[in-house]
Design an enzyme around this catalytic site. Sequence first.
Site, PDB file in Angstrom:
ATOM      1  N   LYS A  23       0.833  -1.207   0.000  1.00 50.99           N
ATOM      2  CA  LYS A  23       0.000   0.000   0.000  1.00 50.99           C
ATOM      3  C   LYS A  23       0.867   1.255   0.000  1.00 50.99           C
ATOM      4  O   LYS A  23       0.647   2.167  -0.799  1.00 50.99           O
ATOM      5  CB  LYS A  23      -0.918  -0.037   1.229  1.00 50.99           C
ATOM      6  CG  LYS A  23      -1.901   1.114   1.331  1.00 50.99           C
ATOM      7  CD  LYS A  23      -3.123   0.723   2.118  1.00 50.99           C
ATOM      8  CE  LYS A  23      -2.927   0.801   3.613  1.00 50.99           C
ATOM      9  NZ  LYS A  23      -2.757   2.186   4.119  1.00 50.99           N
ATOM     10  N   SER A  24       1.856   1.305   0.872  1.00 53.02           N
ATOM     11  CA  SER A  24       2.700   2.505   0.968  1.00 53.02           C
ATOM     12  C   SER A  24       3.399   2.776  -0.366  1.00 53.02           C
ATOM     13  O   SER A  24       3.479   3.920  -0.826  1.00 53.02           O
ATOM     14  CB  SER A  24       3.785   2.317   2.030  1.00 53.02           C
ATOM     15  OG  SER A  24       3.219   2.263   3.302  1.00 53.02           O
ATOM     16  N   GLY A  95      -5.230   7.899   5.351  1.00 52.49           N
ATOM     17  CA  GLY A  95      -4.309   8.819   6.023  1.00 52.49           C
ATOM     18  C   GLY A  95      -3.060   9.051   5.190  1.00 52.49           C
ATOM     19  O   GLY A  95      -2.525  10.165   5.149  1.00 52.49           O
ATOM     20  N   SER A 168       6.896   9.189  12.436  1.00 49.95           N
ATOM     21  CA  SER A 168       5.919   9.035  11.364  1.00 49.95           C
ATOM     22  C   SER A 168       6.538   9.204   9.985  1.00 49.95           C
ATOM     23  O   SER A 168       7.051  10.269   9.636  1.00 49.95           O
ATOM     24  CB  SER A 168       4.797  10.060  11.548  1.00 49.95           C
ATOM     25  OG  SER A 168       4.033  10.141  10.361  1.00 49.95           O
ATOM     26  N   GLN A 170       4.772   9.231   7.376  1.00 49.65           N
ATOM     27  CA  GLN A 170       3.878  10.104   6.606  1.00 49.65           C
ATOM     28  C   GLN A 170       4.312  11.557   6.741  1.00 49.65           C
ATOM     29  O   GLN A 170       4.292  12.316   5.771  1.00 49.65           O
ATOM     30  CB  GLN A 170       2.431   9.916   7.074  1.00 49.65           C
ATOM     31  CG  GLN A 170       1.901   8.531   6.722  1.00 49.65           C
ATOM     32  CD  GLN A 170       0.490   8.286   7.202  1.00 49.65           C
ATOM     33  OE1 GLN A 170      -0.078   9.087   7.928  1.00 49.65           O
ATOM     34  NE2 GLN A 170      -0.082   7.162   6.807  1.00 49.65           N
ATOM     35  N   ASP A 316       1.981  -1.287  11.997  1.00 48.42           N
ATOM     36  CA  ASP A 316       0.689  -1.733  11.468  1.00 48.42           C
ATOM     37  C   ASP A 316       0.408  -3.205  11.775  1.00 48.42           C
ATOM     38  O   ASP A 316      -0.722  -3.671  11.605  1.00 48.42           O
ATOM     39  CB  ASP A 316       0.633  -1.506   9.947  1.00 48.42           C
ATOM     40  CG  ASP A 316       0.565  -0.018   9.596  1.00 48.42           C
ATOM     41  OD1 ASP A 316       0.239   0.797  10.480  1.00 48.42           O
ATOM     42  OD2 ASP A 316       0.846   0.333   8.430  1.00 48.42           O
ATOM     43  N   ARG A 347      -6.236   1.701  17.816  1.00 53.59           N
ATOM     44  CA  ARG A 347      -5.969   0.255  17.681  1.00 53.59           C
ATOM     45  C   ARG A 347      -5.590  -0.409  19.003  1.00 53.59           C
ATOM     46  O   ARG A 347      -5.616  -1.645  19.085  1.00 53.59           O
ATOM     47  CB  ARG A 347      -4.896   0.001  16.609  1.00 53.59           C
ATOM     48  CG  ARG A 347      -5.445   0.190  15.215  1.00 53.59           C
ATOM     49  CD  ARG A 347      -4.448  -0.194  14.134  1.00 53.59           C
ATOM     50  NE  ARG A 347      -5.080  -0.081  12.820  1.00 53.59           N
ATOM     51  CZ  ARG A 347      -4.422   0.067  11.689  1.00 53.59           C
ATOM     52  NH1 ARG A 347      -3.101   0.119  11.688  1.00 53.59           N
ATOM     53  NH2 ARG A 347      -5.073   0.146  10.545  1.00 53.59           N
ATOM     54  N   ARG A 389      -7.371  -3.495   9.369  1.00 50.51           N
ATOM     55  CA  ARG A 389      -6.422  -4.405  10.034  1.00 50.51           C
ATOM     56  C   ARG A 389      -7.049  -5.077  11.262  1.00 50.51           C
ATOM     57  O   ARG A 389      -6.676  -6.195  11.611  1.00 50.51           O
ATOM     58  CB  ARG A 389      -5.132  -3.673  10.387  1.00 50.51           C
ATOM     59  CG  ARG A 389      -4.467  -3.067   9.155  1.00 50.51           C
ATOM     60  CD  ARG A 389      -2.992  -2.878   9.279  1.00 50.51           C
ATOM     61  NE  ARG A 389      -2.510  -2.006   8.215  1.00 50.51           N
ATOM     62  CZ  ARG A 389      -2.289  -2.378   6.954  1.00 50.51           C
ATOM     63  NH1 ARG A 389      -2.487  -3.622   6.577  1.00 50.51           N
ATOM     64  NH2 ARG A 389      -1.856  -1.497   6.057  1.00 50.51           N
TER      65      ARG A 389
HETATM   66  C1  S3P Z   1       2.525   4.820   6.291  1.00 48.36           C
HETATM   67  C2  S3P Z   1       3.111   5.141   7.473  1.00 48.36           C
HETATM   68  C3  S3P Z   1       2.596   4.707   8.784  1.00 48.36           C
HETATM   69  C4  S3P Z   1       1.630   3.531   8.646  1.00 48.36           C
HETATM   70  C5  S3P Z   1       0.628   3.744   7.541  1.00 48.36           C
HETATM   71  C6  S3P Z   1       1.343   3.939   6.209  1.00 48.36           C
HETATM   72  C7  S3P Z   1       3.112   5.324   5.034  1.00 48.36           C
HETATM   73  O1  S3P Z   1       1.898   5.788   9.380  1.00 48.36           O
HETATM   74  O2  S3P Z   1       0.969   3.301   9.859  1.00 48.36           O
HETATM   75  O3  S3P Z   1      -0.233   2.628   7.444  1.00 48.36           O
HETATM   76  O4  S3P Z   1       2.771   4.820   3.948  1.00 48.36           O
HETATM   77  O5  S3P Z   1       3.944   6.235   5.123  1.00 48.36           O
HETATM   78  P1  S3P Z   1       2.664   6.919  10.243  1.00 48.36           P
HETATM   79  O6  S3P Z   1       3.556   7.645   9.344  1.00 48.36           O
HETATM   80  O7  S3P Z   1       1.559   7.778  10.775  1.00 48.36           O
HETATM   81  O8  S3P Z   1       3.380   6.172  11.323  1.00 48.36           O
END
Ligand code: S3P
Length: 431
Positions: A23-24, A95, A168, A170, A316, A347, A389
């Site tokens: 996914k990422s 997110g 994070s 993200q 995750d 979670r 999840r």
């Molecule tokens: C992700 C980073 C993680 C993860 C999310 C996907 C990403 O979140 O939990 O499912 O693709 O960069 P955080 O950056 O908030 O930890």
Amino acid sequence: MNDVTLKPSQSPLKGSLNVPGDKSISHRAVMLGALANGKTRITNFLTGEDCIRTIEAFEQFGVSIIQDGSTITIESNGSEHFKEPPEPLYFGNSGTTTRLMLGILAGLPFFTTLYGDSSLARRPMDRVVEPLEKMGARLDGRSGGTYLPMGVRGGGLKGIDYTLPVKSAQVKSAVLLAGLFAEGTTRIIERTATRDHSENMLRAFGADLTEANGAIQITNKNSLTGTNVQVPGDISSAAFFITAAAIVPDSRLTLKNVGLNHSRSGIIDVLVQMGASIDITNVQTIGGEKLGDITVTYQKLKATTIEGDIIPRLIDELPIIALAATQAEGTTIIRDAEELRVKETDRIKATTEGLAKLGAKVQPREDGMVITGGATLTGGMTEAYNDHRIAMMLAIASLITKDDVVIDDISSINISYPEFFQDLKTATGNG
Ligand code: S3P
């Protein structure tokens, strides 16, 4: 209704599975492919709902994106040719789309509004808004810019030096992507390493990204060039089957072509520490991402403590690891995982409540949980809290319960693993 009643199976998991694309990495491939000049071809793209939201966003900018099964072809002339979206961008439950896109929108010289579903509307965006405002972007949203819906007037960014206050990827990625549009150099320091797919993929698209003295640096010197991306299988999806084979007696299952990036493979380290039998074969590296086959053979597990720097490497996977811990000998402790509170749902609450409803002995803690192993799970009525999840963890639990497991709503599984139940049937020989 989207509820489901799962009969206790107890069937061992056998054979092999190809889990869907990561996914990422799928999100990032579309984002960089759209920002780049030229053609990008993405294979094994995850066609789950979250990644489709990312595709739709760029279509609103006028980028041509063609989907043929799990192959995506993007033809772009670069972001200078994007047009202001005529409508608000809808990011659903995602997110990752939201936080990474905020970094891109901050750099684009027009006005955008964005919103999502009720879960996304509760997730904190101030962690991204704060550094982007420092770079010069103008953003606003509910509660002083903390929550969606949001408006962004982008453009005019300047590079900053930024130490990540939260663990994070993200946030790191949003700042890196904004750095592609900023004057000067953007430098990021992370105290705890988080997933580095953005860095790998930015390099693959030709960005000027370097790592020196513990900082990641990016400039807008190079424009991005379209390339081919092969997305590895998602270790976060494989995790459900890796764990299933580790807790259902007589199992021996291979998950093929799974991403093994060190910043994501903490679950393998933890399960091995718990005594699981895991073999990794056919390892290769494509586009800076390591992948290989993972074979799990059932073996009794023992408890462990999960804390510190490994947490972002398995964040995750903690709900499914908690299920494994209910079957291990001894008491497993999970700490330093307060980020679990702000995922698609809380979670820590969802995992501990769900496992307790199935008869496990598990206590929530502010930053994790304590799980007493050796439990025989009974079965019962559970809630997935609209979190993919959590829903998949509860479904895997039904493989070892005595009675039925009822899950209130499984529709969220389409977010990341549309073929989950088909793969479950295949692996348990009921396909
Ligand atoms: C992700 C980073 C993680 C993860 C999310 C996907 C990403 O979140 O939990 O499912 O693709 O960069 P955080 O950056 O908030 O930890």
